[in-house]
Write a protein that holds these residues in place. Structure first.
Motif, PDB file in Angstrom:
ATOM      1  N   ARG A  35       0.829  -1.214   0.000  1.00 20.19           N
ATOM      2  CA  ARG A  35       0.000   0.000   0.000  1.00 20.19           C
ATOM      3  C   ARG A  35       0.862   1.263   0.000  1.00 20.19           C
ATOM      4  O   ARG A  35       0.500   2.275  -0.606  1.00 20.19           O
ATOM      5  CB  ARG A  35      -0.936  -0.003   1.218  1.00 20.19           C
ATOM      6  N   GLY A  38       1.607   2.037  -3.390  1.00 20.88           N
ATOM      7  CA  GLY A  38       0.454   2.182  -4.267  1.00 20.88           C
ATOM      8  C   GLY A  38      -0.021   0.916  -4.937  1.00 20.88           C
ATOM      9  O   GLY A  38      -0.792   0.975  -5.904  1.00 20.88           O
ATOM     10  N   VAL A  39       0.403  -0.248  -4.455  1.00 26.01           N
ATOM     11  CA  VAL A  39      -0.023  -1.515  -5.045  1.00 26.01           C
ATOM     12  C   VAL A  39      -1.375  -1.914  -4.452  1.00 26.01           C
ATOM     13  O   VAL A  39      -1.544  -1.918  -3.236  1.00 26.01           O
ATOM     14  CB  VAL A  39       1.010  -2.627  -4.789  1.00 26.01           C
ATOM     15  N   LYS A  40      -2.301  -2.272  -5.289  1.00 28.20           N
ATOM     16  CA  LYS A  40      -3.616  -2.692  -4.823  1.00 28.20           C
ATOM     17  C   LYS A  40      -3.609  -4.179  -4.486  1.00 28.20           C
ATOM     18  O   LYS A  40      -2.981  -4.977  -5.180  1.00 28.20           O
ATOM     19  CB  LYS A  40      -4.678  -2.408  -5.891  1.00 28.20           C
ATOM     20  N   GLN A  59     -11.409  -0.360  -0.492  1.00 33.44           N
ATOM     21  CA  GLN A  59     -10.381  -0.400  -1.537  1.00 33.44           C
ATOM     22  C   GLN A  59     -10.534  -1.615  -2.457  1.00 33.44           C
ATOM     23  O   GLN A  59      -9.760  -1.778  -3.393  1.00 33.44           O
ATOM     24  CB  GLN A  59      -8.980  -0.419  -0.906  1.00 33.44           C
ATOM     25  N   GLU A  97      -2.610   2.564 -15.372  1.00 36.33           N
ATOM     26  CA  GLU A  97      -3.093   1.543 -14.442  1.00 36.33           C
ATOM     27  C   GLU A  97      -1.969   0.663 -13.893  1.00 36.33           C
ATOM     28  O   GLU A  97      -2.143  -0.009 -12.879  1.00 36.33           O
ATOM     29  CB  GLU A  97      -4.136   0.659 -15.134  1.00 36.33           C
ATOM     30  N   ARG A  99       0.654   1.460 -12.407  1.00 42.62           N
ATOM     31  CA  ARG A  99       1.241   1.930 -11.140  1.00 42.62           C
ATOM     32  C   ARG A  99       0.643   1.215  -9.933  1.00 42.62           C
ATOM     33  O   ARG A  99       1.202   1.262  -8.840  1.00 42.62           O
ATOM     34  CB  ARG A  99       1.067   3.437 -10.997  1.00 42.62           C
ATOM     35  N   HIS A 100      -0.499   0.538 -10.119  1.00 42.81           N
ATOM     36  CA  HIS A 100      -1.127  -0.192  -9.012  1.00 42.81           C
ATOM     37  C   HIS A 100      -0.801  -1.691  -9.024  1.00 42.81           C
ATOM     38  O   HIS A 100      -1.297  -2.428  -8.183  1.00 42.81           O
ATOM     39  CB  HIS A 100      -2.649  -0.023  -9.075  1.00 42.81           C
ATOM     40  N   LYS A 105       6.200  -2.696 -10.687  1.00 43.08           N
ATOM     41  CA  LYS A 105       6.912  -1.806  -9.775  1.00 43.08           C
ATOM     42  C   LYS A 105       8.421  -1.958  -9.958  1.00 43.08           C
ATOM     43  O   LYS A 105       8.915  -3.018 -10.371  1.00 43.08           O
ATOM     44  CB  LYS A 105       6.526  -2.119  -8.322  1.00 43.08           C
TER      45      LYS A 105
END
Length: 378
Positions: A35, A38-40, A59, A97, A99-100, A105
């Motif tokens: 998190r 920024g990883v979902k 989320q 998209e 980036r999540h 990463k």
């Protein structure tokens, strides 16, 4: 007075509680690090297999408890294979998209996310030790010999009353407790020692004698015995940074003991029969819980250190295996071929399953199950 062993249901419940808490702590480390970058996360599970119950947060992460309580996982968005590599279908995902998604990463961020799990296990142990030191104080005994037993390992090595142990087995000895810890795991093994006597330093070699111990629950184990007594221990009050310092120091000493024990088993100096698996952990969970909350929490801290250390081993399927592959990727400036990684993780999975079966066999043997079966069949 006979000690009553905890019942099976109680033991299983305490084992599930220990594993559940420690797995939650471990996976929460991965989750929070993800998190932070920024990883979902699609799901956060305690246990494997069929979901028993759960809920979905705002989320979109599914938090759940699953049927098989022997681990857990955090599944990040885009995690479609064991090597966490982007699948061909993911190539079409728009840059905005990506980036999540974990697989897109930077290498250093992925490494931090993976390492955060075992690191959190160590942080938990440090927190427990710090709390114990703050509440109960820190037991401290100077590493000075107050007496030497005749015909003991210490007497044979030439250690005398009043000697101060400076170094033993390559480790600095600041407390008598440090000496005990080194000696305990080196039964029958030569240890180089540095002794201070009358202002002079002496070098000698000691070989701790093997002492077969039995705890209050009937569990047998070997320990090294030097045959010396220290001064009367004192409970030192610690405050501020000292609390954290000694909590970290205790964690490091316990980790080094695990490493030493593992090396001794690999090199054949200790029997593999001394290794315990899930059944032993379950047994000790129930036993420690019957001895009160402080004992139970301290036991969880010890298991947390073991869990953190094991997960850092460079074995595919473990966090350490991921970190090892990331190190290769960093050196090569590109990841290994996905097929190579998949084969590595399949091999690691097979190794872990084999080890689990072997440890379970060890546990059953230590419980006398096979002797009992042999008696029934005979």
């Amino acid at each position: 007075m006979d000690i009553v062993q905890p019942g099976l249901l109680y033991t299983l419940a305490m084992f599930a509680l220990v594993i559940g808490i420690l797995v939650f702590i471990h996976e929460m480390g991965h989750y929070l690090a993800g998190r932070m970058f920024g990883v979902k996360a699609e799901s956060f599970s305690i246990g494997f297999g069929k979901e028993l119950f759960g809920w979905t947060d705002r989320q979109g992460t599914r938090w759940k408890l699953s049927a098989l309580p022997l681990g857990g996982y955090v599944k990040f968005v885009g995690d479609m294979n064991v090597s966490s590599q982007p699948s061909p279908e993911m190539a079409a995902i728009p840059a905005a998209e990506r980036r999540h998604i974990f697989a897109f990463k930077p290498l250093w961020q992925r490494a931090i996310i993976v390492a955060a799990g075992p690191i959190t296990n160590f942080v938990f142990a440090i927190g427990v030790f710090a709390a114990f030191i703050a509440i109960y104080g820190h037991m401290f005994t100077p590493p000075v010999v107050s007496s030497v037993e005749p015909n003991s390992a210490a007497a044979e090595a030439g250690i005398q009353k009043g000697d101060r142990v400076i170094e033993l087995g390559g480790r600095d000895i600041d407390r008598f407790e440090d000496l005990i810890q080194v000696v305990t795991i080196h039964a029958g093994m030569p240890l180089d020692a540095t002794i201070e006597r009358g202002g002079q330093r002496l070098e000698m070699t000691v070989v701790p004698k093997i002492d077969l111990m039995r705890d209050r629950f009937g569990n047998e184990f070997e320990r090294g015995l030097l045959g010396v007594r220290g001064a009367r221990p004192v409970i030192a009050e610690r405050s501020g940074f000292d609390i954290l310092y000694y909590a970290v120091d205790d964690t490091i000493l316990l980790t080094r003991s695990i490493i030493d024990t593992l090396i001794q088993v690999i090199t054949g100096r200790r029997s593999v029969k001394e290794l315990g698996g899930p059944l032993k952990i379950a047994q000790f969970s129930g036993q420690q819980a019957t001895m009160g909350l402080p004992n139970f929490v301290h036991f969880m801290a010890l298991i947390s250190i073991n869990l953190g250390f094991i997960n850092l081993l460079p074995v595919p399927m473990l966090d350490g295996g991921h970190l090892f592959l990331y190190a290769i990727e960093g050196i090569r400036r590109r990841p290994l071929h996905p097929k190579v990684q998949e084969w590595a993780f399949m091999s690691g999975f097979a190794l872990l399953i084999s080890l689990m079966l072997f440890l379970t066999f060890n546990d059953l043997a230590s419980f006398g199950v096979f002797e009992h079966l042999a008696g029934l069949l005979g």
